[in-house]
Design a protein around this motif. Structure first.
Motif, PDB file in Angstrom:
ATOM      1  N   ILE A 111       0.866  -1.173   0.000  1.00  0.00           N
ATOM      2  CA  ILE A 111       0.000   0.000   0.000  1.00  0.00           C
ATOM      3  C   ILE A 111       0.904   1.225   0.000  1.00  0.00           C
ATOM      4  N   GLU A 112       0.499   2.227  -0.774  1.00  0.00           N
ATOM      5  CA  GLU A 112       1.278   3.463  -0.895  1.00  0.00           C
ATOM      6  C   GLU A 112       0.400   4.649  -0.517  1.00  0.00           C
ATOM      7  N   PHE A 113       0.975   5.563   0.261  1.00  0.00           N
ATOM      8  CA  PHE A 113       0.277   6.776   0.679  1.00  0.00           C
ATOM      9  C   PHE A 113       0.927   7.980  -0.002  1.00  0.00           C
ATOM     10  N   TYR A 127       1.717  -4.754  13.708  1.00  0.00           N
ATOM     11  CA  TYR A 127       2.398  -4.499  12.434  1.00  0.00           C
ATOM     12  C   TYR A 127       3.345  -5.628  12.050  1.00  0.00           C
ATOM     13  N   ALA A 128       3.065  -6.821  12.544  1.00  0.00           N
ATOM     14  CA  ALA A 128       3.967  -7.949  12.300  1.00  0.00           C
ATOM     15  C   ALA A 128       4.087  -8.276  10.815  1.00  0.00           C
ATOM     16  N   ASP A 129       3.072  -7.970  10.023  1.00  0.00           N
ATOM     17  CA  ASP A 129       3.085  -8.341   8.605  1.00  0.00           C
ATOM     18  C   ASP A 129       3.643  -7.249   7.697  1.00  0.00           C
ATOM     19  N   ILE A 130       4.205  -6.177   8.258  1.00  0.00           N
ATOM     20  CA  ILE A 130       4.891  -5.174   7.439  1.00  0.00           C
ATOM     21  C   ILE A 130       6.332  -5.638   7.215  1.00  0.00           C
ATOM     22  N   LEU A 131       6.685  -5.920   5.965  1.00  0.00           N
ATOM     23  CA  LEU A 131       8.030  -6.414   5.653  1.00  0.00           C
ATOM     24  C   LEU A 131       9.055  -5.288   5.617  1.00  0.00           C
ATOM     25  N   LEU A 180       7.064  12.812  -0.486  1.00  0.00           N
ATOM     26  CA  LEU A 180       5.614  12.775  -0.367  1.00  0.00           C
ATOM     27  C   LEU A 180       5.021  11.404  -0.674  1.00  0.00           C
ATOM     28  N   ARG A 181       5.846  10.410  -0.842  1.00  0.00           N
ATOM     29  CA  ARG A 181       5.338   9.058  -1.095  1.00  0.00           C
ATOM     30  C   ARG A 181       6.004   8.060  -0.159  1.00  0.00           C
ATOM     31  N   VAL A 182       5.181   7.179   0.396  1.00  0.00           N
ATOM     32  CA  VAL A 182       5.707   6.128   1.256  1.00  0.00           C
ATOM     33  C   VAL A 182       4.950   4.843   0.936  1.00  0.00           C
ATOM     34  N   ARG A 183       5.705   3.769   0.754  1.00  0.00           N
ATOM     35  CA  ARG A 183       5.096   2.477   0.391  1.00  0.00           C
ATOM     36  C   ARG A 183       5.452   1.444   1.444  1.00  0.00           C
ATOM     37  N   PHE A 184       4.423   0.696   1.855  1.00  0.00           N
ATOM     38  CA  PHE A 184       4.578  -0.400   2.810  1.00  0.00           C
ATOM     39  C   PHE A 184       4.437  -1.718   2.055  1.00  0.00           C
ATOM     40  N   TYR A 185       5.445  -2.575   2.161  1.00  0.00           N
ATOM     41  CA  TYR A 185       5.372  -3.911   1.577  1.00  0.00           C
ATOM     42  C   TYR A 185       4.880  -4.880   2.642  1.00  0.00           C
TER      43      TYR A 185
END
Length: 606
Positions: free
Chosen positions: A128-130, A168-172, A180-185
């Motif tokens: 997901i990217e914000f 947040y255990a499933d955030i790699l 201005l962009r941040v992506r969570f894998y």
């Protein structure tokens, strides 16, 4: 990811070509996905379109100004850092922080961008990217950037409460391709709730914490980006929040009609009866009443008769969660489920409700009461299919006998319950020795209830008398809030009174509540010390539920297994909020079904 100047000055040409190619691919993959103004857990259409002007339950023309004085639960505080295990944090600290997104109070679980202008979600669930708003600012004028977001999550997972590691255990990993962009894998594409709970986290300023120890509690005023800042602190007694005049997000549709009151004041009282008298005397402006006796008889007087005080019951559709006496199964005396069940049988809810609560409450019979998630009768359909996978690990009675709490005639006579409780206790190895129930070593069955609020003493004393008739000794230990929290963190209790709140879309927080991995986590929420492989598996299945139907069936299965484990003596609940307010406190006419939305209230100055 290396910065561009590194390619110019120190990186090999081949590496730079690969880096630039990867960056272009990254941007292309993100731009191919729609950037949404709202997210819902199962991709339902949001209630509010992208061009909405305000939430339906607010008054967009509400005046600004005034003050709201209230008293929080707990008798004191000694910290302004709510994210760590040490200290007792002050109430209201969420007012100073903004999150990436925020839920509406008239939808079960839909979020709208706040710090984030919009959100992109990988169709395969991998990330997901914000996209952050360029105008977002902390109170010192510094911009909120992707580096602050990455810092927040890394700090909370490594230095925050154990809860965050579970949540947040499933955030790699986290990537920040630009400010201005941040992506969570994400490590588990089936964890559909995770993108939304990432959006709920209060974002911390990396520059503020760069030279401070995040793990130490204290009263230094933290920096945030939210609608309020801390204006006054009187340690343990009072905290005042002042509305930020130049709040960067004041004109966003998500905020219109909200955050109307200039000062939010929390005055602490160690006794709820004293707080009630302070309210009637005009020293407090609003009370959310949790004591039935107060609601029924405590507000009489000139202020009520003159219309200065208004009493209002506001219905809601939230799950009640579980409030109750939580048994600590880490204690040998409470490790046997038969002992826990026997103690539960001796609590006479019907007598308590009539004599102490004016008949106001409904008995809680589920961890998800007041919702479709609650189990009932015998398992069937998809719930039965789920439970059958664990049939060899579950008691046969779970499939043949519904979970039932005792129902009495309210007379205070518990002959049937006493017989059943004694049979259970005999099976567990306890016998009557005169007027004492003892084990093989001659030791009396003795348990202690740890409390920090004297208001519950009148509820506990009749239960203690019933247990005495069985030869069981119940001690009540009343301590201050700080000592209570310290003892709970060390698992130094037999029983405590607590609440596990539940949403209509339960997910990752269930790990913290019930999973074996958190049974020994200090300051976790697995209060009973549950360590059951079936519960662990059901929690993970609930988190990974692919649709609402599966979520409901899995929640019911988890609920049923927990209830048959007798980890809690369930209390009671109300499907409404009881609000006592002075008439200058104004509430919008529309009440949202899934929250009280106090941030939409305003003050009518006289």
């Amino acid at each position: 990811m290396p910065k561009k100047w590194e390619c110019v000055m120190i990186r090999p040409a081949a590496y730079c070509a690969l880096l630039l190619s990867s960056s272009l691919l990254w941007s292309a993959s993100a731009s191919a996905v729609e950037c949404r103004h709202a997210l819902s857990i199962y991709d339902e259409a949001p209630r509010y379109a992208a061009d909405f002007s305000h939430f339906d339950y607010v008054n967009p023309e509400a005046p600004k100004g005034g003050r709201l004085r209230q008293t929080p639960p707990g008798g004191s505080f000694d910290s302004l850092n709510p994210f760590i295990i040490q200290g007792t944090p002050a109430a209201g600290l969420g007012l100073i922080y903004d999150s990436l997104a925020e839920s509406s109070a008239d939808e079960p679980f839909t979020e709208y961008g706040l710090l984030a202008e919009c959100m992109r979600v990988d169709p395969d669930g991998g990330w997901i990217e914000f996209q952050l708003r360029p105008e977002a600012r902390f109170h010192d004028g510094q911009p909120v950037t992707s580096a602050d977001v990455a810092f927040t999550f890394e700090t909370l997972k490594t230095q925050g409460r154990p809860f965050y590691r579970a949540y947040y255990a499933d955030i790699l990993r986290i990537e920040t391709p630009d400010p201005l962009r941040v992506r969570f894998y994400l490590g588990n594409p089936e964890n559909r709730e995770l993108p939304l709970i990432i959006g709920q986290v209060p974002i911390l300023p990396a520059h503020f914490w760069a030279e401070r120890d995040f793990t130490r509690p204290g009263l230094e005023r933290p920096l945030g980006s939210g609608p309020y800042r801390i204006a006054e602190v009187d340690a343990g007694r009072r905290i005042v929040y002042q509305r930020v005049d130049n709040y960067w997000g004041a004109d966003l549709p998500i905020n219109r009609g909200r955050h109307n009151i200039d000062q939010m004041i929390y005055d602490y009282f160690r006794d709820s009866s004293v707080a009630l008298e302070a309210f009637k005397a005009g020293r407090l402006d609003v009370r959310l009443e949790h004591i039935a006796r107060h609601w029924a008889t405590g507000y009489s007087g000139p202020a009520l008769n003159s219309g200065e005080i208004l009493l209002e019951s506001i219905p809601h559709q939230n799950s009640s969660g579980m409030q109750g006496f939580f048994y600590n199964t880490r204690r040998p005396v409470l490790a046997d489920a038969r002992v826990r069940q026997a103690l539960t049988l001796m609590f006479d809810f019907e007598w308590t409700n009539q004599q102490l609560f004016h008949g106001a409450y409904t008995r809680t019979t589920s961890y998800f009461s007041n919702s479709e998630l609650a189990s009932a009768d015998l398992p069937s359909g998809l719930e039965l299919e789920i439970l059958n996978r664990f049939a060899d690990q579950l008691p046969a009675s779970l499939f043949t006998t519904p979970y039932r709490l005792p129902v009495t005639d309210g007379s205070g006579q518990l002959r049937r319950e006493m017989r059943e409780a004694l049979n259970l206790l005999r099976e567990a190895g306890w016998t009557l020795d005169g007027r004492r129930l003892v084990n093989a070593q001659g030791q009396q069955l003795r348990v202690e209830l740890l409390m920090h609020d004297s208001a519950f003493e009148r509820v506990v004393l009749p239960w203690r008398q019933n247990l005495e008739r069985l030869g069981i000794r119940l001690d009540v230990r009343l301590v201050d809030t700080t000592q209570f929290l310290n003892r709970v963190r060390q698992f130094d209790y037999d029983m405590i009174i607590s609440t596990l709140p539940q949403s209509l879309s339960p997910g990752n927080e269930q790990r913290d509540y019930f999973h074996s991995a958190f049974a020994q986590a200090a300051d976790g929420r697995n209060l009973s010390g549950i360590q059951d492989p079936v519960v662990d598996a059901l929690v993970e299945q609930l988190i990974a539920a692919p649709d609402r139907t599966t979520l409901v069936a899995t929640a019911r299965a988890l609920d049923r297994v927990l209830l048959h484990g007798h980890y809690v003596l369930p209390h009671w609940h109300l499907p409404e909020h009881r609000v006592a307010r002075h008439r200058r406190v104004q509430i919008p006419e529309v009440h949202p079904p899934f929250g009280l939305a106090m941030d939409s209230w305003w003050i009518a100055e006289e």
